[in-house]
Design a protein around this motif. Structure first.
Motif, short mmCIF file in Angstrom:
data_model
loop_
_atom_site.label_atom_id
_atom_site.label_comp_id
_atom_site.label_asym_id
_atom_site.label_seq_id
_atom_site.Cartn_x
_atom_site.Cartn_y
_atom_site.Cartn_z
N LEU A 19 0.86 -1.36 -0.12
CA LEU A 19 -0.06 -0.07 -0.04
C LEU A 19 0.85 1.49 0.02
O LEU A 19 1.92 1.38 0.85
CB LEU A 19 -0.82 0.14 1.24
N SER A 20 0.30 2.45 -0.58
CA SER A 20 1.14 3.68 -0.82
C SER A 20 0.77 4.35 0.50
O SER A 20 -0.17 4.11 0.96
CB SER A 20 0.65 4.41 -2.02
N PRO A 21 1.79 5.21 0.70
CA PRO A 21 1.33 6.33 1.84
C PRO A 21 0.27 7.03 1.68
O PRO A 21 -0.52 7.11 2.67
CB PRO A 21 2.60 7.08 1.61
N ALA A 22 -0.26 7.28 0.44
CA ALA A 22 -1.65 8.06 0.16
C ALA A 22 -2.71 6.92 0.58
O ALA A 22 -3.81 7.46 1.20
CB ALA A 22 -1.69 8.42 -1.32
N GLU A 23 -2.69 5.84 0.16
CA GLU A 23 -3.55 4.69 0.39
C GLU A 23 -3.73 4.68 2.04
O GLU A 23 -4.82 4.44 2.58
CB GLU A 23 -3.45 3.48 -0.37
N ILE A 24 -2.55 4.32 2.53
CA ILE A 24 -2.48 4.24 4.02
C ILE A 24 -3.12 5.39 4.94
O ILE A 24 -4.06 5.19 5.67
CB ILE A 24 -1.31 3.75 4.61
N ASP A 25 -2.92 6.69 4.36
CA ASP A 25 -3.63 7.84 5.10
C ASP A 25 -4.93 7.91 4.84
O ASP A 25 -5.78 8.18 5.70
CB ASP A 25 -2.77 8.95 4.57
N ARG A 26 -5.46 7.60 3.61
CA ARG A 26 -6.87 7.54 3.68
C ARG A 26 -7.53 6.33 4.34
O ARG A 26 -8.77 6.64 4.72
CB ARG A 26 -7.27 7.07 1.82
N LEU A 27 -7.06 5.16 4.47
CA LEU A 27 -7.47 4.29 5.22
C LEU A 27 -7.74 4.62 6.70
O LEU A 27 -8.71 4.42 7.27
CB LEU A 27 -6.56 2.93 5.26
N VAL A 28 -6.35 5.37 7.08
CA VAL A 28 -6.50 5.63 8.57
C VAL A 28 -7.65 6.78 8.56
O VAL A 28 -8.44 6.81 9.81
CB VAL A 28 -5.30 6.20 9.08
N ARG A 29 -7.83 7.59 7.89
CA ARG A 29 -8.77 8.83 7.79
C ARG A 29 -10.17 8.24 7.97
O ARG A 29 -11.07 8.50 8.64
CB ARG A 29 -8.51 9.72 6.72
N ASP A 30 -10.52 7.26 6.95
CA ASP A 30 -11.70 6.70 6.72
C ASP A 30 -12.25 6.03 8.26
O ASP A 30 -13.47 5.81 8.37
CB ASP A 30 -11.78 5.69 5.61
N VAL A 31 -11.16 5.32 8.80
CA VAL A 31 -11.36 4.28 9.94
C VAL A 31 -11.71 5.24 11.19
O VAL A 31 -12.19 4.87 12.04
CB VAL A 31 -10.66 3.00 9.93
N ARG A 32 -10.97 6.50 11.20
CA ARG A 32 -10.86 6.93 12.56
C ARG A 32 -11.99 7.30 13.30
O ARG A 32 -12.17 7.24 14.54
CB ARG A 32 -10.15 8.20 12.34
N PRO A 33 -13.30 7.64 12.78
CA PRO A 33 -14.58 7.73 13.44
C PRO A 33 -14.79 6.53 14.24
O PRO A 33 -15.68 6.57 14.92
CB PRO A 33 -15.68 8.13 12.44
N VAL A 34 -14.39 5.52 13.86
CA VAL A 34 -14.76 4.10 14.49
C VAL A 34 -13.77 3.65 15.45
O VAL A 34 -13.82 3.18 16.40
CB VAL A 34 -15.32 3.04 13.44
N PHE A 35 -12.55 3.73 14.62
CA PHE A 35 -11.27 3.26 15.60
C PHE A 35 -9.92 4.06 15.15
O PHE A 35 -9.97 3.87 13.83
CB PHE A 35 -10.82 1.71 15.60
N ASN A 36 -9.42 4.21 16.08
CA ASN A 36 -7.90 5.02 15.58
C ASN A 36 -6.87 4.09 15.42
O ASN A 36 -6.43 3.29 16.14
CB ASN A 36 -7.29 6.01 16.81
N LEU A 37 -6.64 3.73 14.09
CA LEU A 37 -5.57 2.82 13.81
C LEU A 37 -4.10 2.95 14.17
O LEU A 37 -3.33 1.82 14.35
CB LEU A 37 -5.60 2.45 11.98
N ALA A 38 -4.04 4.04 14.78
CA ALA A 38 -2.37 4.12 15.12
C ALA A 38 -2.21 3.67 16.52
O ALA A 38 -1.05 3.54 17.29
CB ALA A 38 -2.29 5.90 15.38
N LYS A 39 -3.33 2.92 17.22
CA LYS A 39 -3.44 2.35 18.34
C LYS A 39 -3.45 0.94 18.30
O LYS A 39 -3.94 0.09 19.30
CB LYS A 39 -4.55 2.98 19.31
#
Length: 381
Positions: A19-39
């Motif tokens: 996955l590219s950095p841009a795709e990873i950023d979109r993934l994290v952004r879309d999921v954040r309202p439900v769960f913070n993938l940084a955790k």
């Protein structure tokens, strides 16, 4: 499947899958309202779905024992939701005999120590599992076990249990009863009395009694004989101190020779006091519940070592915590008695059929020999 390694981030994992950095950023952004993938947590297994063109299609990540995060690729990005695991529930029969302590007896039957905690919470008002159990005490119980993909994941509810302690049998049956606040699950004796009392037996989960309630004790610091209106429990500094009953904090702070001290006011004219603390976790005016952590063991004030001095007053007079007789809380209501009887009759019969360890030191004396035993720690659907 990827096991999250210590220090590993979502970006590290996803970059390894193309996955590219841009795709990873979109993934994290879309999921954040439900769960913070940084955790994401090291040691957990993340299931990743990748299609033939190398595009991420799904993520399945455990959030705890009961639920997981499911991420699905959509036309506009990623959609995430928390989902409950679809556990398979099986009923198991477990028995054992105490040779040292409850944890050891549970583990000797191939079970996990968490089951001992559950038994302590059920029988803790009647049995002191740290100072009151005896070699030869026996137990047997019916418990739910939760399985996922054929593997045991956790315990469910204990449905019924029996404990022989120093020659006396105590039974507990789980039942939904009615209270003034609505329907509430509890554990009851066969006659409908609740096992839950107004107070738990001890404010600590692990301890050693070093001094008891007495009208004449030699004070180790003042070197004089004087009354000691509490019970001293020796425990390491930092040991959690638990509220022994629901109540309101009336005092939380330093109090002369008592050091850091907490006083709780309870219904029916009772007060409890917790002396010589290392730290206080509540404040005056706060409502607390039984078993809530309110402080930590210390050695503040006039104290020769880490311990908790625990005291109880009834209508302004000190009483002996070790001899206090308290009635149980709400029994099964009359309009639920018939349903209660029908539910527990089958469980009583099942408990009587569960074989328990025997020996010359065993206190158990209940099951008839002609009853067909159910093998210990067996599981049925």
């Amino acid at each position: 499947e990827e096991i999250v390694l210590p220090g590993e981030t979502l970006s590290d994992i996803m970059e390894d899958h193309g996955l590219s950095p841009a795709e990873i950023d979109r993934l994290v952004r879309d999921v954040r309202p439900v769960f913070n993938l940084a955790k994401i947590v090291a040691g957990r297994t993340m299931k990743i779905g990748i299609d033939g063109e190398g595009r991420l299609q799904s993520i399945d990540y455990p959030l705890g024992q009961d639920e997981y995060l499911l991420v699905i690729r959509t036309e506009g990005g990623y959609q995430a939701e928390r989902k409950a695991y679809a556990f398979e529930t099986r009923v198991a029969y477990v028995d054992g005999m105490i040779t040292d302590h409850l944890y050891g007896a549970i583990e000797a039957r191939g079970e996990e120590g968490g089951l001992a905690v559950e038994l302590d919470q059920i029988f803790g008002w009647d049995i002191d599992f740290y100072a009151g159990i005896r070699t030869g005490d026996t137990f047997r119980l019916i418990v739910e076990k939760k399985f996922l993909d054929g593997r045991f994941r956790k315990y469910g509810n204990i449905l019924a249990a029996e404990f022989w302690n120093d020659g006396r049998r105590i039974e507990a049956y789980r039942f939904d009863s009615e209270t003034s606040g609505g329907t509430k699950v509890g554990y009851y004796h066969p006659d409908g009395r609740s096992l839950r009392k107004e107070f738990r037996k001890s404010p600590l989960e692990s301890y050693r009694i070093t001094s008891r309630f007495t009208s004449r004790r030699f004070h180790p610091i003042r070197k004089v004989y004087r009354a000691h209106y509490g019970v001293d429990y020796a425990a390491p500094v930092g040991t959690p101190v638990l509220a022994t009953a629901d109540g309101t904090v009336t005092q939380a702070g330093r109090n002369g020779a008592a050091g850091l001290m907490i006083t709780l006011r309870h219904p029916n004219g009772y007060e409890t006091m917790y002396l010589h603390l290392n730290s206080i976790l509540v404040k005056a005016g706060q409502r607390v519940e039984m078993n809530q952590r309110i402080g930590k063991v210390g050695s503040s004030g006039e104290s020769t070592g880490p311990h908790l001095d625990y005291r109880i007053k009834q209508n302004g007079q000190f009483v002996n915590p070790l001899k206090l007789k308290l009635p149980p809380v709400n029994p099964v209501t009359e309009n639920r008695r018939e349903a209660f009887g029908l539910q527990i009759n089958e469980q009583i019969a099942t408990l009587r059929r569960i074989a328990v360890p025997t020996g010359e030191d065993a206190y158990y004396a209940g099951a008839k020999k002609e009853d067909p035993p159910v093998h210990a720690s067996s599981t049925v659907h």
